[in-house]
Design an enzyme around this catalytic site. Structure first.
Site, mmCIF file in Angstrom:
data_model
loop_
_atom_site.group_PDB
_atom_site.id
_atom_site.type_symbol
_atom_site.label_atom_id
_atom_site.label_comp_id
_atom_site.label_asym_id
_atom_site.label_seq_id
_atom_site.Cartn_x
_atom_site.Cartn_y
_atom_site.Cartn_z
ATOM 1 C CD GLU A 9 -2.918 0.879 1.890
ATOM 2 O OE1 GLU A 9 -3.142 1.742 2.255
ATOM 3 O OE2 GLU A 9 -3.257 -0.499 2.386
ATOM 4 C CG ASP A 107 -2.357 -0.829 5.147
ATOM 5 O OD1 ASP A 107 -1.192 -0.830 5.607
ATOM 6 O OD2 ASP A 107 -2.513 0.083 6.192
ATOM 7 C CE1 TYR A 318 -3.499 -2.543 8.969
ATOM 8 C CE2 TYR A 318 -6.023 -2.863 10.312
ATOM 9 C CZ TYR A 318 -4.603 -2.624 9.283
ATOM 10 O OH TYR A 318 -5.506 -1.650 8.128
#
Length: 844
Positions: A9, A107, A318
């Protein structure tokens, strides 16, 4: 040799992937290549939905008659020229003959899935795709994800949910905005509406309406002071049954008179143990809420810091998660994670050692596979962290997550709570005390037994206090009984913390974490999008920040008044849509059924606006009273109370204006009504300045007074006449300074302001042909040619704090750097030393 193309990304993630894989990579244009891999990246969203006129040119003009716009198939295009260039580069790589397969390494969530799928959709490729699923960006996690690539079909429900959310937002937002604007607004005053933003605005606006309509009621309380024979003192609040408010002053005065100064008896002492469980691990929303409460961080600022800890520094997992639990496959790593946290900073060493020393970890409130979706809770990564590289914001966020991670494995904190009833003159008074006996999980936050001094008190209940050891039947003396006049208070305005909780629970008022956990799938938006929703409302001029509070503007209130109880304003409806999106993601509902319902809702919403006109958006302003200067009315405006004869700066009318903020004083509507009735001249409303104390600066002789944003010396007149310069900022380092705090600081000669910068130049600017001077500023040493972000001058700057340096650059060192034409210290202090080049060589 056939190759596989990995698409990430962000460029930084592409570099991390190449560093983690075992093969040797070389940079070729925008890509990294090895024997078997090609690694490239997007730059966030490269593709967006086309404007309506791309489907039909008649949509270029906004007309109500052309609504609703319901494309049979959505089309996409590059967002801008930069995105087009990057998209073309990725398309070329996808079409390479030697690239036989693709890996989606964007992601791991809805947005990342959509970013990748739109890149491949616009390329027209049919090459096979697999998914790399990262929960942290450590090299070990990246290698494991690439070794265990998931089948693309397994993620199809995630793609369906991502496309459904994106298309639903377009359909509802585009059509509702055009309908509202063509009927009640204008192209110069667009009425922006949306599937998530409008119910979020409704929460804020309705709370503000409730506050405006609130009528305070008077009540009284009686507080008594007691002393034992040994002169041990405590206080109590009058209470009869469950009621501690007295409806009239006469009754309160009677109670104070019969109780004050008489012998009293302790009629009841109840002591009971209390246990307080450690808070659960963080998901993004909880992290944003607590960072707002503790540091005043906006949701956007917290997300940025957490994202930096994840993808730049690899110290946290994350962040865009809605789970507060861990999956069972992480159990073998938990002790080592605690060890790495303990070694990261001295303050974590002791609680980390406790966790590592446990025979078995308490996992009941930590591990639950059924409550972990795409990502588990936010925790530190299983690698040794380098905290010196973190910014101040990132360090605070890491500290919150690290302490919470260690705390969940500690036992409950144990308290002894005491409630004492004392009778004086036939009236009873209630006293409360709470003592920390065993810190338990609070030890991870540096607390120890007997140190729980930061007590939270309900004002009506009386503060929790350190009570003397009292017994039933003990004789004491009521030394005084005081009557306190009070008023009921309106509900509090939303802060970002309380708004995020309301969005998480679709507007339902829930304080308990477990109850909120059960409702989070039906909230407004997702953890990843809530910060952007708040910022979008601010950008649209619908809400504004006042300190830590969020307040609806006149425009925002007008939108919600126009919509009334329309379904678009109902958090529960949007929450039910979020629940359905979660079911699509889980493969439990079809995307087609959801989109059919969204299309029907869009049609009924457009039809609802058919009979509306511009009067529906008229701003209703509170009338304060008749204008003392003319025949107009004084109206409440966002920052003032002023005459209705005002039209603009060129047509100011009679000019009567009372500003809401006068120095440190805020004029309430009730005060404004009295001032208007008394025909007070606003020019006579000098700012009331409360004296904090004598200025501690030797030889000054001034006084420290309260101002709007500071407590400063009266010797200060203006920016050019700064006086002695002593100041205490009301908010600094994420902490508020109360009047009482300021008094203590003045008495001790302390300040929270940074040292004043010298007016003397550091030296002449080394940029050839500039001619400016390098001067010291708050965070840097920069050239006087700099005027603003738009007028940056030559651009020479030396930042006082530079990444990886571990210290601030002092003035003497800055002078040496300026003389050498450098903007950073050489060698190991900073890897890239920037020398000043002639302007013509800058591009080279």
């Amino acid at each position: 040799m056939p190759k596989t193309l990995i698409i990430t990304e962000k460029p930084s993630v592409a570099r991390d992937v190449t560093a983690a894989l075992p093969e040797a990579f070389r940079k070729k244009g925008d890509f990294y290549e090895s024997e078997h891999w090609v690694v490239g990246s997007a730059v966030g969203h490269l593709v967006e939905q086309v404007d309506p006129d791309e489907y039909d040119t008649r949509y270029k003009k906004w007309r109500f008659e052309d609504l609703p716009i319901l494309p049979e198939e959505f089309r996409y295009e590059a967002r801008d020229d930069r995105s087009q260039k990057q998209l073309a580069s990725l398309h070329a790589a996808i079409r390479r003959p030697d690239v036989e397969a693709l890996v989606n390494a964007c992601d791991a969530g809805r947005e990342g899935e959509l970013i990748f799928k739109l890149i491949t959709q616009t390329s027209g490729t049919t090459k096979p795709v697999r998914r790399a699923w990262f929960s942290s960006m450590t090299q070990r996690a990246i290698r494991e994800a690439v070794e265990r690539l998931r089948d693309d079909g397994e993620l199809r429900p995630l793609e369906d949910a991502a496309r459904s959310r994106s298309e639903a937002d377009w359909l509802v937002g585009m059509n509702a905005t055009r309908a509202a604007t063509t009927k009640a607004g204008s192209l110069r005053s667009i009425v922006s509406l949306g599937r998530v933003q409008t119910p979020t605005l409704a929460l804020i606006a309705r709370r503000d309406m409730e506050i405006a309509a609130f009528v305070p009621e008077d009540y009284w309380q009686v507080r008594a002071a007691f002393a034992t024979a040994a002169e041990e003192r405590y206080t109590g609040v009058w209470q009869r049954g469950s009621q501690n408010r007295i409806p009239n002053a006469q009754e309160a005065e009677r109670i104070a008179a019969v109780a004050g100064g008489v012998e009293a008896t302790v009629v009841s002492v109840e002591r009971k143990p209390l246990e307080e469980q450690a808070p659960m691990l963080y998901d993004l929303t909880t992290l944003q809420r607590e960072a707002n409460s503790r540091f005043g961080f906006t949701a956007k600022r917290t997300l940025a810091a957490a994202q930096g800890c994840y993808d730049r520094h690899k110290v946290l997992t994350y962040p865009r998660t809605n789970s507060r639990f861990l999956s069972s496959d992480l159990i073998p790593t938990l002790r080592s994670v605690a060890g790495y946290v303990g070694g990261a900073a001295p303050e974590y060493a002791k609680p980390a050692a406790y966790v590592q020393g446990l025979d078995s970890l308490p996992l009941g409130r930590v591990v639950d596979d059924a409550k972990v979706g795409d990502h588990h809770a936010i925790v530190p990564t299983d690698e040794r962290p380098d905290l010196s590289a973190l910014s101040a914001d990132e360090r605070r966020i890491y500290d919150m997550v690290a302490r919470r991670f260690l705390a969940v494995f500690h036992p409950p904190a144990r308290f002894e709570q005491t409630v004492v009833w004392t009778e004086a003159g036939g009236e009873r008074f209630r006293s409360r005390g709470k003592v920390l006996i065993d810190a338990g999980w609070r030890a991870a936050y540096g607390e120890v037994a007997e140190s729980d001094k930061e007590r939270k008190a309900d004002d009506d209940e009386g503060a929790e206090q350190d009570l003397p050891r009292l017994e039933d039947g003990q004789r004491v003396r009521c030394t005084a009984a005081e009557v306190q006049a009070k008023q009921t208070k309106p509900p509090a305005r939303f802060s970002e913390s309380s708004l995020l909780r309301a969005m998480e629970t679709a507007g339902k008022l829930v304080d308990d974490d477990l109850a909120a956990e059960a409702m989070k799938e039906s909230g407004l938006g997702t953890p990843a999008t809530r910060a952007a929703t708040i910022e979008r409302l601010i950008d649209a001029g619908y809400i504004e920040r006042e300190g830590r509070q969020l307040k609806a503007t006149d425009k925002g209130l007008a939108v919600i008044r126009m919509l009334g109880d329309h379904d678009l304003t109902q958090p529960a409806l949007t929450g039910s849509w979020e629940q359905r999106l979660a079911r699509i993601e889980a493969g439990e509902e079809s995307r087609e059924a959801f989109m059919r319902d969204i299309a029907r809702f869009t049609e009924t919403t457009v039809a609802w606006f058919a009979d509306k006109d511009r009067s529906a958006m008229r701003v209703e302003r509170r009338v304060i009273g008749p204008c003392p200067n003319c025949d107009g009315e004084i109206l409440e405006r966002p920052k003032s109370y002023s005459c209705s004869s005002w039209r603009s700066k060129k047509e100011p009318g009679c000019g009567y204006t009372i500003w809401k903020q006068v120095g440190a004083r805020t004029i309430t509507p009730e005060e404004a009504e009295q001032l208007v009735r008394d025909k007070v001249d606003p020019a006579t409303l000098a700012a009331e300045r409360t004296v904090v104390g004598p200025c501690p600066t030797p030889g000054c002789g001034g006084e420290i007074v309260e101002r709007a944003k500071s407590y400063g010396c009266t010797s200060w007149k203006s920016r050019t006449e700064t006086g002695c310069g002593y100041v205490i900022w009301k908010r600094a380092g994420g902490k508020d300074v109360t009047f009482e705090d300021a008094q203590a600081m003045v008495a001790e000669g302390r300040t929270n302001a940074g040292p004043a910068t010298s007016a003397e130049p550091v030296g002449p600017c080394p940029t050839p042909g500039c001619g400016g001077q390098i001067v010291e500023r708050g965070k840097s040493y920069g050239c006087t040619s700099w005027k603003s972000k738009k007028q940056t001058g030559c651009g020479f700057v030396i930042w006082k704090r530079q990444r990886g340096l571990g210290r601030d650059i002092e003035r003497d060192e800055a002078a040496r750097l300026v003389a050498a034409g450098l903007s950073a210290p050489p060698k190991d202090a900073e890897p890239a030393v920037v020398a000043v080049a002639p302007a013509g060589d800058a591009a080279a």
